[in-house]
Scaffold this active site. Structure first.
Site, mmCIF file in Angstrom:
data_model
loop_
_atom_site.group_PDB
_atom_site.id
_atom_site.type_symbol
_atom_site.label_atom_id
_atom_site.label_comp_id
_atom_site.label_asym_id
_atom_site.label_seq_id
_atom_site.Cartn_x
_atom_site.Cartn_y
_atom_site.Cartn_z
ATOM 1 N N ARG A 32 26.992 26.060 38.539
ATOM 2 C CA ARG A 32 26.917 26.490 39.942
ATOM 3 C C ARG A 32 28.144 27.302 40.295
ATOM 4 N NH1 ARG A 32 22.904 23.097 42.976
ATOM 5 N NH2 ARG A 32 23.555 24.305 44.774
ATOM 6 N N GLU A 83 21.180 27.423 33.245
ATOM 7 C CA GLU A 83 20.691 27.717 34.602
ATOM 8 C C GLU A 83 21.803 28.286 35.459
ATOM 9 O OE1 GLU A 83 19.337 24.304 36.681
ATOM 10 O OE2 GLU A 83 17.836 23.849 35.191
ATOM 11 N N ASN A 101 18.647 17.561 31.149
ATOM 12 C CA ASN A 101 19.679 18.182 31.985
ATOM 13 C C ASN A 101 20.868 17.225 32.098
ATOM 14 O OD1 ASN A 101 21.187 18.703 34.411
ATOM 15 N ND2 ASN A 101 19.592 20.119 35.046
ATOM 16 N N GLU A 130 9.445 28.121 35.573
ATOM 17 C CA GLU A 130 9.578 26.677 35.716
ATOM 18 C C GLU A 130 9.173 26.346 37.145
ATOM 19 O OE1 GLU A 130 12.884 24.706 33.944
ATOM 20 O OE2 GLU A 130 12.890 23.125 35.476
ATOM 21 N N ARG A 146 36.357 11.785 38.969
ATOM 22 C CA ARG A 146 37.695 11.293 38.672
ATOM 23 C C ARG A 146 38.669 12.397 38.261
ATOM 24 N NH1 ARG A 146 39.130 5.825 37.951
ATOM 25 N NH2 ARG A 146 38.133 4.843 39.720
ATOM 26 N N HIS A 203 24.637 15.825 35.571
ATOM 27 C CA HIS A 203 25.216 14.704 36.314
ATOM 28 C C HIS A 203 26.134 13.827 35.479
ATOM 29 C CE1 HIS A 203 23.440 16.201 39.792
ATOM 30 N NE2 HIS A 203 22.221 16.165 39.284
ATOM 31 N N THR A 261 21.182 19.523 46.019
ATOM 32 C CA THR A 261 20.564 19.913 44.756
ATOM 33 C C THR A 261 19.700 21.141 45.022
ATOM 34 O OG1 THR A 261 19.199 19.152 42.899
ATOM 35 C CG2 THR A 261 18.603 18.324 45.075
ATOM 36 N N THR A 262 19.124 21.703 43.976
ATOM 37 C CA THR A 262 18.328 22.923 44.145
ATOM 38 C C THR A 262 17.068 22.580 44.931
ATOM 39 O OG1 THR A 262 19.177 23.520 41.984
ATOM 40 C CG2 THR A 262 17.420 24.895 42.873
ATOM 41 N N ARG A 312 30.588 22.480 40.783
ATOM 42 C CA ARG A 312 30.677 21.082 41.221
ATOM 43 C C ARG A 312 30.376 20.098 40.094
ATOM 44 N NH1 ARG A 312 25.500 20.644 45.235
ATOM 45 N NH2 ARG A 312 26.480 22.478 46.140
ATOM 46 N N HIS A 313 29.589 20.530 39.106
ATOM 47 C CA HIS A 313 29.386 19.634 37.949
ATOM 48 C C HIS A 313 29.751 20.380 36.654
ATOM 49 C CE1 HIS A 313 25.413 21.413 38.395
ATOM 50 N NE2 HIS A 313 25.051 20.614 39.381
ATOM 51 N N GLY A 320 16.741 15.481 34.446
ATOM 52 C CA GLY A 320 18.149 15.106 34.415
ATOM 53 C C GLY A 320 18.475 13.857 35.202
ATOM 54 N N HIS A 321 18.543 13.992 36.514
ATOM 55 C CA HIS A 321 19.122 12.965 37.375
ATOM 56 C C HIS A 321 18.560 11.565 37.119
ATOM 57 C CE1 HIS A 321 19.648 10.727 41.194
ATOM 58 N NE2 HIS A 321 20.847 11.278 41.142
ATOM 59 N N HIS A 330 12.395 19.058 38.031
ATOM 60 C CA HIS A 330 13.103 18.615 39.231
ATOM 61 C C HIS A 330 12.511 17.317 39.779
ATOM 62 C CE1 HIS A 330 15.716 18.659 42.707
ATOM 63 N NE2 HIS A 330 16.398 19.586 42.053
ATOM 64 N N GLY A 331 13.383 16.306 39.811
ATOM 65 C CA GLY A 331 13.028 15.029 40.435
ATOM 66 C C GLY A 331 12.104 14.143 39.617
ATOM 67 N N HIS A 382 23.403 23.562 34.430
ATOM 68 C CA HIS A 382 23.438 24.499 35.558
ATOM 69 C C HIS A 382 24.892 24.752 35.938
ATOM 70 C CE1 HIS A 382 22.008 25.209 40.030
ATOM 71 N NE2 HIS A 382 22.737 26.201 39.562
HETATM 72 N N1 PXP Z 1 15.007 22.231 36.317
HETATM 73 C C1 PXP Z 1 15.776 22.978 37.146
HETATM 74 C C2 PXP Z 1 15.530 24.449 37.194
HETATM 75 C C3 PXP Z 1 16.798 22.386 37.903
HETATM 76 O O1 PXP Z 1 17.555 23.144 38.713
HETATM 77 C C4 PXP Z 1 17.031 21.001 37.774
HETATM 78 C C5 PXP Z 1 18.115 20.320 38.540
HETATM 79 O O2 PXP Z 1 19.198 21.062 38.755
HETATM 80 C C6 PXP Z 1 16.216 20.282 36.900
HETATM 81 C C7 PXP Z 1 15.209 20.913 36.204
HETATM 82 C C8 PXP Z 1 16.396 18.807 36.696
HETATM 83 O O3 PXP Z 1 16.163 18.123 37.900
HETATM 84 P P1 PXP Z 1 16.523 16.597 37.997
HETATM 85 O O4 PXP Z 1 17.989 16.457 37.750
HETATM 86 O O5 PXP Z 1 16.123 16.232 39.402
HETATM 87 O O6 PXP Z 1 15.692 15.884 36.960
#
Ligand code: PXP
Length: 252
Positions: free
Chosen positions: A50, A75, A12, A156, A23, A15, A105-106, A54-55, A221-222, A199-200, A48
């Site tokens: 949104r 997404e 992902n 997911e 910037r 970010h 975040t989601t 925002r990103h 991602g993050h 996620h996370g 994603h």
């Molecule tokens: N999967 C989904 C459906 C998400 O919405 C996100 C974050 O927006 C991720 C995966 C990735 O999450 P993370 O950035 O925390 O790794």
């Protein structure tokens, strides 16, 4: 049970766009990050769009669709605006997520059970357009069953709560959450759904969930974008690949 196949790693890149937008210019370029992720072994790229942009922005989706060799997992929230954008681009996969303007975040999963009729109508044209449709949900059986009923191809499961418990050192609660995710993955698979998780996730939590044999894909991602500051994006992704492959090999 033996693993269903090689675990796919989706990266992902939201970010990278967050940093760019801080910037207001064009750098860093999310497409460049996505191409680097591809070269480092990513099986897909997740972005994603949104409602508040925002990103990721509309132009990023266009650039990713034109520039990627691996599939785009697009997404978005289940709104008419986003459906039109998805039907215009027809990405390989779409993942429907809940969205609240005030969240960082989601935060949770989509309430598929509570919105089944509308979501069934929402996903039908996306499936007709050839997109694999995924629902980003919690591990509750009612949400998994509802996702199967409305015609989703994929679920997911949201791993954010598990990751939060792990990082807070709440090991007993984390073990309960991990077991619930494991059961959710198994139920989803038994209903004919492809199972993804995300996620996370970090190196350790990704290795934990990579041991679920039914899971076909992790979306991360993050953590990796943060890790890229210290070791570079390619090496950060390669290390994730290495760790999930080791975890997966242990159950093969
Ligand atoms: N999967 C989904 C459906 C998400 O919405 C996100 C974050 O927006 C991720 C995966 C990735 O999450 P993370 O950035 O925390 O790794």
């Amino acid at each position: 049970m033996k693993p269903l196949g090689r675990l796919r790693l989706g990266i992902n890149i939201d970010h990278v766009a967050t940093i760019r937008n801080a910037r207001g210019g064009a750098l860093p370029d999310p497409l460049r990050a996505a191409l680097l992720a591809e070269a480092a072994g990513a099986d897909g790229i997740t972005a994603h769009l949104r409602e508040d942009r925002r990103h990721i922005r509309d132009a990023d989706v266009e650039a990713l669709m034109a520039g990627l060799s691996v599939p785009l997992n697009f997404e978005f929230a289940a709104t008419a605006e986003m459906q039109a954008i998805a039907l215009h681009h027809k990405p390989h996969a779409v993942c429907l997520v809940p969205e609240k303007r005030e969240e960082r975040t989601t935060e949770g999963g989509l309430d598929v059970a509570g919105d089944a009729k509308r979501l069934a109508e929402f996903v039908a044209p996306l499936r007709d357009a050839g997109c694999r449709v995924s629902m980003f949900i919690g591990h509750e059986p009612c949400q998994i069953e509802a996702s199967a009923k409305i015609g989703a191809d994929v679920v997911e499961l949201h791993t954010g709560h598990y990751c939060d418990l792990r990082s807070a050192g709440e090991d007993a609660a984390a073990a309960v959450e991990l077991e619930a995710l494991r059961k959710g993955a198994s139920l989803a698979h038994s209903l004919g759904l492809e199972v993804h998780l995300g996620h996370g996730l970090d190196y350790e939590t990704a290795a934990d969930v990579a041991t679920f044999p039914e899971v076909m894909e992790l979306n991360i991602g993050h953590y990796l974008i943060g890790e890229a500051l210290f070791r570079g994006l390619g090496p950060a992704i390669e290390e994730m690949r290495r760790r999930i492959d080791i975890a997966r090999a242990a159950i093969a």
